[in-house]
Write a protein that holds these residues in place. Sequence first.
Motif, PDB file in Angstrom:
ATOM      1  N   GLU A 269     -17.025  -0.574  36.264  1.00  0.00           N
ATOM      2  CA  GLU A 269     -16.012   0.327  35.694  1.00  0.00           C
ATOM      3  C   GLU A 269     -14.841   0.506  36.650  1.00  0.00           C
ATOM      4  O   GLU A 269     -13.686   0.527  36.230  1.00  0.00           O
ATOM      5  CB  GLU A 269     -16.641   1.688  35.381  1.00  0.00           C
ATOM      6  N   ALA A 270     -15.117   0.578  37.941  1.00  0.00           N
ATOM      7  CA  ALA A 270     -14.075   0.810  38.932  1.00  0.00           C
ATOM      8  C   ALA A 270     -13.297  -0.448  39.314  1.00  0.00           C
ATOM      9  O   ALA A 270     -12.108  -0.370  39.621  1.00  0.00           O
ATOM     10  CB  ALA A 270     -14.688   1.428  40.193  1.00  0.00           C
ATOM     11  N   MET A 271     -13.959  -1.621  39.295  1.00  0.00           N
ATOM     12  CA  MET A 271     -13.342  -2.794  39.915  1.00  0.00           C
ATOM     13  C   MET A 271     -13.247  -4.032  39.047  1.00  0.00           C
ATOM     14  O   MET A 271     -12.595  -4.988  39.441  1.00  0.00           O
ATOM     15  CB  MET A 271     -14.140  -3.195  41.163  1.00  0.00           C
ATOM     16  N   ARG A 272     -13.919  -4.070  37.909  1.00  0.00           N
ATOM     17  CA  ARG A 272     -14.001  -5.314  37.159  1.00  0.00           C
ATOM     18  C   ARG A 272     -13.559  -5.136  35.717  1.00  0.00           C
ATOM     19  O   ARG A 272     -13.412  -4.033  35.220  1.00  0.00           O
ATOM     20  CB  ARG A 272     -15.439  -5.850  37.155  1.00  0.00           C
ATOM     21  N   ASP A 273     -13.435  -6.257  35.042  1.00  0.00           N
ATOM     22  CA  ASP A 273     -13.145  -6.256  33.617  1.00  0.00           C
ATOM     23  C   ASP A 273     -14.329  -5.632  32.882  1.00  0.00           C
ATOM     24  O   ASP A 273     -15.488  -5.908  33.204  1.00  0.00           O
ATOM     25  CB  ASP A 273     -12.927  -7.704  33.162  1.00  0.00           C
ATOM     26  N   ALA A 274     -14.041  -4.825  31.878  1.00  0.00           N
ATOM     27  CA  ALA A 274     -15.097  -4.134  31.128  1.00  0.00           C
ATOM     28  C   ALA A 274     -16.091  -5.101  30.487  1.00  0.00           C
ATOM     29  O   ALA A 274     -17.251  -4.742  30.265  1.00  0.00           O
ATOM     30  CB  ALA A 274     -14.478  -3.230  30.069  1.00  0.00           C
ATOM     31  N   ASP A 275     -15.667  -6.333  30.193  1.00  0.00           N
ATOM     32  CA  ASP A 275     -16.580  -7.323  29.618  1.00  0.00           C
ATOM     33  C   ASP A 275     -17.764  -7.617  30.540  1.00  0.00           C
ATOM     34  O   ASP A 275     -18.815  -8.075  30.085  1.00  0.00           O
ATOM     35  CB  ASP A 275     -15.851  -8.628  29.318  1.00  0.00           C
ATOM     36  N   MET A 276     -17.596  -7.370  31.827  1.00  0.00           N
ATOM     37  CA  MET A 276     -18.681  -7.632  32.771  1.00  0.00           C
ATOM     38  C   MET A 276     -19.851  -6.681  32.556  1.00  0.00           C
ATOM     39  O   MET A 276     -20.974  -6.976  32.966  1.00  0.00           O
ATOM     40  CB  MET A 276     -18.181  -7.536  34.210  1.00  0.00           C
ATOM     41  N   GLN A 277     -19.620  -5.539  31.874  1.00  0.00           N
ATOM     42  CA  GLN A 277     -20.735  -4.636  31.563  1.00  0.00           C
ATOM     43  C   GLN A 277     -21.736  -5.333  30.639  1.00  0.00           C
ATOM     44  O   GLN A 277     -22.944  -5.141  30.777  1.00  0.00           O
ATOM     45  CB  GLN A 277     -20.229  -3.339  30.948  1.00  0.00           C
ATOM     46  N   ARG A 278     -21.233  -6.146  29.703  1.00  0.00           N
ATOM     47  CA  ARG A 278     -22.132  -6.908  28.826  1.00  0.00           C
ATOM     48  C   ARG A 278     -22.959  -7.899  29.626  1.00  0.00           C
ATOM     49  O   ARG A 278     -24.158  -8.085  29.377  1.00  0.00           O
ATOM     50  CB  ARG A 278     -21.325  -7.643  27.747  1.00  0.00           C
ATOM     51  N   VAL A 279     -22.316  -8.557  30.578  1.00  0.00           N
ATOM     52  CA  VAL A 279     -23.032  -9.529  31.408  1.00  0.00           C
ATOM     53  C   VAL A 279     -24.111  -8.818  32.233  1.00  0.00           C
ATOM     54  O   VAL A 279     -25.244  -9.288  32.336  1.00  0.00           O
ATOM     55  CB  VAL A 279     -22.054 -10.309  32.316  1.00  0.00           C
ATOM     56  N   ALA A 280     -23.758  -7.673  32.798  1.00  0.00           N
ATOM     57  CA  ALA A 280     -24.727  -6.919  33.600  1.00  0.00           C
ATOM     58  C   ALA A 280     -25.887  -6.441  32.728  1.00  0.00           C
ATOM     59  O   ALA A 280     -27.055  -6.535  33.142  1.00  0.00           O
ATOM     60  CB  ALA A 280     -24.044  -5.728  34.276  1.00  0.00           C
ATOM     61  N   SER A 281     -25.591  -5.960  31.536  1.00  0.00           N
ATOM     62  CA  SER A 281     -26.658  -5.522  30.629  1.00  0.00           C
ATOM     63  C   SER A 281     -27.588  -6.682  30.294  1.00  0.00           C
ATOM     64  O   SER A 281     -28.818  -6.525  30.275  1.00  0.00           O
ATOM     65  CB  SER A 281     -26.064  -4.940  29.346  1.00  0.00           C
ATOM     66  N   ARG A 282     -27.005  -7.854  30.051  1.00  0.00           N
ATOM     67  CA  ARG A 282     -27.825  -9.034  29.762  1.00  0.00           C
ATOM     68  C   ARG A 282     -28.680  -9.387  30.977  1.00  0.00           C
ATOM     69  O   ARG A 282     -29.852  -9.741  30.854  1.00  0.00           O
ATOM     70  CB  ARG A 282     -26.930 -10.199  29.353  1.00  0.00           C
ATOM     71  N   TRP A 283     -28.110  -9.284  32.192  1.00  0.00           N
ATOM     72  CA  TRP A 283     -28.871  -9.584  33.402  1.00  0.00           C
ATOM     73  C   TRP A 283     -30.082  -8.653  33.500  1.00  0.00           C
ATOM     74  O   TRP A 283     -31.196  -9.106  33.785  1.00  0.00           O
ATOM     75  CB  TRP A 283     -27.995  -9.454  34.651  1.00  0.00           C
ATOM     76  N   TYR A 284     -29.865  -7.372  33.255  1.00  0.00           N
ATOM     77  CA  TYR A 284     -30.984  -6.440  33.361  1.00  0.00           C
ATOM     78  C   TYR A 284     -32.024  -6.669  32.269  1.00  0.00           C
ATOM     79  O   TYR A 284     -33.217  -6.476  32.513  1.00  0.00           O
ATOM     80  CB  TYR A 284     -30.485  -4.984  33.366  1.00  0.00           C
ATOM     81  N   ARG A 285     -31.607  -7.088  31.087  1.00  0.00           N
ATOM     82  CA  ARG A 285     -32.576  -7.400  30.029  1.00  0.00           C
ATOM     83  C   ARG A 285     -33.395  -8.634  30.388  1.00  0.00           C
ATOM     84  O   ARG A 285     -34.584  -8.713  30.096  1.00  0.00           O
ATOM     85  CB  ARG A 285     -31.867  -7.652  28.691  1.00  0.00           C
ATOM     86  N   ARG A 286     -32.732  -9.610  30.973  1.00  0.00           N
ATOM     87  CA  ARG A 286     -33.380 -10.885  31.287  1.00  0.00           C
ATOM     88  C   ARG A 286     -33.817 -10.983  32.735  1.00  0.00           C
ATOM     89  O   ARG A 286     -34.213 -12.059  33.176  1.00  0.00           O
ATOM     90  CB  ARG A 286     -32.411 -12.046  31.020  1.00  0.00           C
ATOM     91  N   ARG A 287     -33.719  -9.897  33.447  1.00  0.00           N
ATOM     92  CA  ARG A 287     -33.956  -9.925  34.887  1.00  0.00           C
ATOM     93  C   ARG A 287     -35.144 -10.808  35.222  1.00  0.00           C
ATOM     94  O   ARG A 287     -36.234 -10.626  34.689  1.00  0.00           O
ATOM     95  CB  ARG A 287     -34.210  -8.536  35.424  1.00  0.00           C
ATOM     96  N   PRO A 288     -34.902 -11.766  36.102  1.00  0.00           N
ATOM     97  CA  PRO A 288     -35.991 -12.684  36.443  1.00  0.00           C
ATOM     98  C   PRO A 288     -37.135 -11.953  37.138  1.00  0.00           C
ATOM     99  O   PRO A 288     -36.894 -11.042  37.920  1.00  0.00           O
ATOM    100  CB  PRO A 288     -35.332 -13.698  37.376  1.00  0.00           C
ATOM    101  N   LYS A 289     -38.344 -12.367  36.799  1.00  0.00           N
ATOM    102  CA  LYS A 289     -39.495 -11.849  37.523  1.00  0.00           C
ATOM    103  C   LYS A 289     -39.399 -12.368  38.947  1.00  0.00           C
ATOM    104  O   LYS A 289     -38.908 -13.463  39.197  1.00  0.00           O
ATOM    105  CB  LYS A 289     -40.777 -12.329  36.865  1.00  0.00           C
ATOM    106  N   GLN A 290     -39.864 -11.582  39.871  1.00  0.00           N
ATOM    107  CA  GLN A 290     -39.803 -11.993  41.269  1.00  0.00           C
ATOM    108  C   GLN A 290     -40.678 -13.219  41.485  1.00  0.00           C
ATOM    109  O   GLN A 290     -41.857 -13.206  41.153  1.00  0.00           O
ATOM    110  CB  GLN A 290     -40.254 -10.863  42.196  1.00  0.00           C
ATOM    111  N   SER A 291     -40.072 -14.256  41.993  1.00  0.00           N
ATOM    112  CA  SER A 291     -40.827 -15.460  42.283  1.00  0.00           C
ATOM    113  C   SER A 291     -41.218 -15.452  43.755  1.00  0.00           C
ATOM    114  O   SER A 291     -40.625 -14.726  44.543  1.00  0.00           O
ATOM    115  CB  SER A 291     -39.974 -16.690  41.964  1.00  0.00           C
TER     116      SER A 291
END
Length: 145
Positions: A112-134
Amino acid sequence: MLYVVTGPPAAGKSSWIQSHATARDIVIDLDLITRALSGPGAPTWNQDPLQLRVAHRARYAAMDEAFTLCDKTDVYLIHTMPSPKALAKYKRLEARIVTVDPGREIVMQRIEAMRDADMQRVASRWYRRRPKQSPGAMPQASRTW
């Protein structure tokens, strides 16, 4: 050694690399590549589709060459959400996977402070798909903020 640095946008992946890499190491960071290929005045985190297209091609070429040099120097590669195929390749290359994640709340505040708002979608997707710790993964924050 190959270090593959993963994490959501604005997690601090570049900062983690800055605190670990040396001047002789190879750093492959799509944001830095895009910035190098963009004209004057382009935003720091440039998401222009045409510039990104060229930057992605440059990144793949850099990766191909850098992977042949891992026995001579450390290679740091930022890969936000590697696919299973990419992870298999990194495993074959004996990469160390580093996950930088200061937590969803902090990431969203930074976006919100430093990036394009579209990056919130990318971050949300990352947290949904967060890789299991290998095995060998090193989850951590990039630095004390």
